[in-house]
Design an enzyme around this catalytic site. Structure first.
Site, PDB file in Angstrom:
ATOM      1  N   ASP A   9       0.857  -1.180   0.000  1.00  0.00           N
ATOM      2  CA  ASP A   9       0.000   0.000   0.000  1.00  0.00           C
ATOM      3  C   ASP A   9       0.896   1.233   0.000  1.00  0.00           C
ATOM      4  O   ASP A   9       2.011   1.206   0.543  1.00  0.00           O
ATOM      5  CB  ASP A   9      -0.906   0.005   1.229  1.00  0.00           C
ATOM      6  CG  ASP A   9      -1.869   1.185   1.226  1.00  0.00           C
ATOM      7  OD1 ASP A   9      -2.835   1.154   0.449  1.00  0.00           O
ATOM      8  OD2 ASP A   9      -1.642   2.144   1.984  1.00  0.00           O
ATOM      9  N   HIS A 147      -4.887   4.078   7.113  1.00  0.00           N
ATOM     10  CA  HIS A 147      -4.271   5.122   6.288  1.00  0.00           C
ATOM     11  C   HIS A 147      -2.784   5.303   6.577  1.00  0.00           C
ATOM     12  O   HIS A 147      -2.209   6.337   6.213  1.00  0.00           O
ATOM     13  CB  HIS A 147      -5.007   6.460   6.404  1.00  0.00           C
ATOM     14  CG  HIS A 147      -6.409   6.412   5.900  1.00  0.00           C
ATOM     15  ND1 HIS A 147      -6.723   6.156   4.585  1.00  0.00           N
ATOM     16  CD2 HIS A 147      -7.591   6.551   6.538  1.00  0.00           C
ATOM     17  CE1 HIS A 147      -8.031   6.157   4.432  1.00  0.00           C
ATOM     18  NE2 HIS A 147      -8.585   6.377   5.607  1.00  0.00           N
ATOM     19  N   ASP A 152      -2.300  -0.785   6.416  1.00  0.00           N
ATOM     20  CA  ASP A 152      -3.310  -1.022   5.383  1.00  0.00           C
ATOM     21  C   ASP A 152      -2.940  -2.244   4.535  1.00  0.00           C
ATOM     22  O   ASP A 152      -3.811  -3.013   4.113  1.00  0.00           O
ATOM     23  CB  ASP A 152      -3.472   0.204   4.489  1.00  0.00           C
ATOM     24  CG  ASP A 152      -4.329   1.286   5.134  1.00  0.00           C
ATOM     25  OD1 ASP A 152      -4.857   1.038   6.232  1.00  0.00           O
ATOM     26  OD2 ASP A 152      -4.472   2.366   4.537  1.00  0.00           O
TER      27      ASP A 152
END
Length: 236
Positions: A9, A147, A152
């Protein structure tokens, strides 16, 4: 269920992979269904992080002040990935950002991947949202720091395992890896007008500028000009 992959991510300064910047990469390597490696790296962007992005990610300009630039982080991340399959939530978004940066460094990044968002849109049609947060709530997965890139990525891997466990036999086609494709826009050289304006800015603010303007692309020079104006102001 696929048991060997890299779940990853990114956190970025915006949504445009050609213009905005990566400020964090988080990834975990899964081998035989178990975590065998971790990658977590803040990245110092060329331009300051906006208050809006800080509000979403929690990443401040102070946090990235001593972080490595993207030119160092991307090669290290590609080395971490090697030839592994990629896993991500809305995977193409993160792939595009990585692909653009890899291309600028002359590095290949041709991958196959699995997108948990795409899978969720098939197996969870009745859910009002298939966001990462909504899926975590549905499967009772605690994301300790939503976030933030590594957390994530970890949540994505857990969601993939849950969906594969319950739905792969019923929907085998959506659990098949696909080739990831994105062709970064051809970089145009900086214009004569940009070069002249940059030269005037540098002289006006008496900046020690040591980059080769003749080798810069149009987008690179725009970022440099924007940064100078942000730090030093416009010419009066």
């Amino acid at each position: 269920m696929i048991k060997n992959y890299v779940a990853f991510d990114l956190e970025t300064t915006g949504l445009n992979c050609e213009r905005d910047e990566i400020i964090e990469i988080g990834a975990l390597k899964v081998t035989g269904g178990k975590v065998s490696g971790r990658f977590s790296c803040l990245i110092r962007p060329e331009n300051p992080i906006s208050p809006e992005i800080t509000a979403i990610t929690g990443i401040t300009n102070d946090m990235v002040a001593d972080a490595p630039p993207v030119t160092k982080a991307i090669p290290e991340f590609l080395l971490f990935c090697r030839d592994d399959l990629l896993l991500g939530h809305n995977l193409l978004f993160d792939y595009k950002f990585t692909k653009v940066q890899a291309r600028r460094l002359g590095l290949p990044f041709e991958k196959q991947g699995l997108d948990t968002l795409k899978i969720a849109r098939t197996v969870h049609k009745s859910l009002p949202s298939r966001s990462l947060g909504a899926l975590c709530e549905h499967y009772h997965i605690v994301n300790a720091a939503a976030h933030r890139a590594y957390h994530d990525a970890l949540a994505t891997a857990k969601i993939y395992q849950m969906m594969a466990h319950y739905y792969e036999d019923r929907y085998p086609e959506v659990f098949e890896p696909v080739s990831l494709t994105y062709r970064p826009k051809k970089q145009q050289p900086a214009t004569a007008k940009q070069k002249a304006y940059l030269n005037e800015l540098v002289k006006y603010h008496k900046i020690d500028f040591n980059q080769d303007a003749e080798m810069m692309t149009k987008s690179e020079m725009s970022r440099v000009i924007d940064k100078i104006i942000l730090v030093h102001g416009r010419m009066i």
